[in-house]
Design an enzyme around this catalytic site. Sequence first.
Site, PDB file in Angstrom:
ATOM      1  N   HIS A  62       0.822  -1.123   0.012  1.00 22.62           N
ATOM      2  CA  HIS A  62       0.033   0.031   0.045  1.00 22.62           C
ATOM      3  C   HIS A  62       0.925   1.434   0.072  1.00 22.62           C
ATOM      4  O   HIS A  62       0.287   2.377  -0.363  1.00 22.62           O
ATOM      5  CB  HIS A  62      -1.036   0.070   1.361  1.00 22.62           C
ATOM      6  CG  HIS A  62      -0.516   0.126   2.308  1.00 22.62           C
ATOM      7  ND1 HIS A  62       0.092  -0.777   3.491  1.00 22.62           N
ATOM      8  CD2 HIS A  62       0.043   1.390   3.304  1.00 22.62           C
ATOM      9  CE1 HIS A  62       0.449  -0.119   4.637  1.00 22.62           C
ATOM     10  NE2 HIS A  62       0.431   1.048   4.383  1.00 22.62           N
TER      11      HIS A  62
ATOM     12  N   ASP B 274      -0.127  -7.402   0.943  1.00 26.06           N
ATOM     13  CA  ASP B 274       0.601  -6.127   1.424  1.00 26.06           C
ATOM     14  C   ASP B 274       2.106  -6.146   1.176  1.00 26.06           C
ATOM     15  O   ASP B 274       2.697  -5.730   2.374  1.00 26.06           O
ATOM     16  CB  ASP B 274       0.127  -5.665   2.742  1.00 26.06           C
ATOM     17  CG  ASP B 274       0.380  -4.226   2.973  1.00 26.06           C
ATOM     18  OD1 ASP B 274       0.246  -3.529   1.875  1.00 26.06           O
ATOM     19  OD2 ASP B 274       0.340  -3.786   3.956  1.00 26.06           O
TER      20      ASP B 274
ATOM     21  N   SER C 116       4.689   2.250   7.800  1.00 25.06           N
ATOM     22  CA  SER C 116       4.556   1.080   6.994  1.00 25.06           C
ATOM     23  C   SER C 116       5.762   0.372   5.800  1.00 25.06           C
ATOM     24  O   SER C 116       6.378   1.328   5.365  1.00 25.06           O
ATOM     25  CB  SER C 116       3.318   1.155   6.000  1.00 25.06           C
ATOM     26  OG  SER C 116       2.103   1.550   6.826  1.00 25.06           O
TER      27      SER C 116
END
Length: 343
Positions: free
Chosen positions: A37, A66, A141
């Site tokens: 993402h 992901d 992330s």
Amino acid sequence: MADVRSGVAKINVTLCDGGGVGTGFLVKNDLIVTAAHVVKDQADISVSVGTEIVGAEVLGVDEPADLALLRTARPVDGHVFGFVGNAPELGEEVAALGYPLDADLTFTAGRVSGLNREQTIGTRTVTNLIQTDAAINPGNSGGPLLTLEGEVAGVVSSKRAWVFGTSGPDNYSAEGTAFAVDGRKAALAVESWRNRTAGVAPVSCGTPPAGEASSIAVTVSSNHVEAVNIARSLVFHGQSINLGAYDQAFAVLSPEMQQRMGGLETWRSGLGSSFWRSLDIADVRTSGPELIASVRLRTVQDAGHGPAGQTCSDWALDYVMQWDGTIWRIADSRTPLGPPAAC
């Protein structure tokens, strides 16, 4: 710690309607693992490893898991991480490294607080996640979740900010519920992608087309503490020009400079067919509350738009940079040595 942190990358993503920041880590000197993402809908990517800033392409991506793998335009120096061979245990000590909230590199310690969790990211549900109480925030992330031995137990994916059953994400904040993709799954993905010769095509923002036109060769010769951060702002500005995302490039200018430029359309019309090709932050010095970045910039353009008919120009520029609390913005630009020389 100093050795390990040298392999953690800050990922700056240019989108057609904005930009984003995430984290990644080296698994080879030209391969970086991150979260899918982070690079979704990317038009251009640059990564910072230490004082090096280099372009990158998406070599492989698995949105349901992901996970993504990036290949840098050239090898970079830094610690190369390895993955765990066995699943972490409940209660095992771990630490997350990353760039939360577009800040400097942070280290947050915690424990594995859950296994085989699932979490919805956008419209997708990611399964078999590791849950941790290590502090995670936007920007983390894609970073590594490390064991005490320095192996990657997981790839940071997301956090839950609210409690199920409440009326919305602003009520009853849920603490200690961050998630990471199992490092063993990430290792398998890297093995399946690392020998690919072609990357995933970036999104086109219109005219000019995305691709080679957006790439900028970047060097940071100055050792000033803010030199890399200034470079990131200028790279985003230049990449946005190259992609034709002129509103994004214009947004990097300070409000005062935007006004002096006569607004977006007037400033945009003056760019002609110009593309940024290389950028070197040669020196950074203090001038009151501002910083002056002496920059060597190479541009290419049609002869009709180039100084003295140049199709390739080498500029010596002084950028006046102002900190707005989030990024360094361009407050002015000067040409202390006069017009650019032909390449």
